[in-house]
Design a protein around this motif. Structure first.
Motif: not given
Length: 273
Positions: A128-131, A133-137
């Motif tokens: 995952f990435t968190l940038r 306030g947006e979370l990507s799986l």
């Protein structure tokens, strides 16, 4: 002499290089820990799926979401028609893995999304990435499988409270002598579930809260106990959850409403000793 100075210089540079590498690894580890703490115990609402924007789509009055609960590393969520649950594991380097998700088996012919596509996110994602306030799986270094935004609402006034029914369709409600317990419901914040008692049967379902005191209930089910001697109309009470689309709270009194009409039902908060 020059040889000694050269050797000492090399040793010093080597030590500094190792020290710098350790610092970098520590900073990376700390960063990962920060990301890990930020994604758990938070409701994440889907915004894109395989690069397609679905941020403004509501499925059957519900928003597609999931929550990672730190208690037991449990996953709970809603995929457009059914709720799903499972477990997750977080590792260094923003690695994440999910168990096979179990799901309820409701049939929603009007659903406008393929739920298997939602569940496949969790079957496939490995990081995952968190940038901002947006979370990507993600899977490996490919484009995100899906992105999510953090749900930001203060629901403290309505969730995790025992709401006892006071009036139904403008009429006062009193508990029958042979009634097992009073009619009530509670909204659980951990998995957006509804639990309660309708006069004869226990009830459960799901809810979604939105800005402007908007509320939606779905999948409301009851046990199938028969109580012929209890003078209560459960169908009338359950109709409240089918119709309600907003709520108001004042001084621990909750009204469930539809539009701007008179309240469908009024409840009071009961605080257990």
């Amino acid at each position: 002499m020059k040889t000694k100075i050269t050797i000492l210089t090399i040793i010093a540079l080597t030590i500094m290089s190792c020290s710098g590498g350790k610092k970098s690894n520590t900073e990376s580890s700390d960063s990962n820990k920060g990301n890990t703490s930020e994604i758990v115990n938070t409701k994440w609402i889907i915004t894109t799926l395989e690069g397609k924007d679905i941020s403004n789509r509501e499925q059957n009055g519900q928003i597609i979401y999931f929550t990672l609960n730190s208690d037991g590393n449990r996953v709970n969520g809603y995929s457009g028609c059914n709720t799903f649950m499972g477990t997750y594991k977080l590792e260094d380097g923003n690695r994440i893995s999910f168990s096979q998700m179990a799901s309820t088996r409701m049939i929603c012919p009007d659903a406008k999304i393929n739920e298997s596509e939602i569940l496949n996110i969790f079957n496939t994602a490995d990081n995952f990435t968190l940038r901002n306030g947006e979370l990507s799986l993600n899977i490996a270094k490919r484009a995100p499988l899906a992105t999510f935004k953090k749900a930001e609402m203060n629901n403290d006034q309505i969730v995790e409270k025992y709401w006892k029914l006071k009036t139904l369709d403008g009429k006062d409600v009193s508990m029958a002598e042979n009634q097992e317990r009073e009619i009530y419901f509670t909204l659980k914040s951990g998995d957006n579930s509804v639990v309660g008692f309708a006069g004869c049967n226990a009830l459960n379902g799901k809810y979604t809260l939105e800005k402007g005191n908007r509320i939606r209930f779905s999948g409301m089910l009851t046990t199938l106990k028969a109580c012929p001697d209890v003078n209560v109309n459960e169908a009338e009470f359950l109709k409240v959850f089918e119709l309600a689309d907003n709520y108001t709270i004042k001084d621990d009194v909750l009204s469930l409403n539809v539009g701007r009409r008179a309240p469908l039902a009024i409840f009071e908060a009961v605080y257990m000793q």
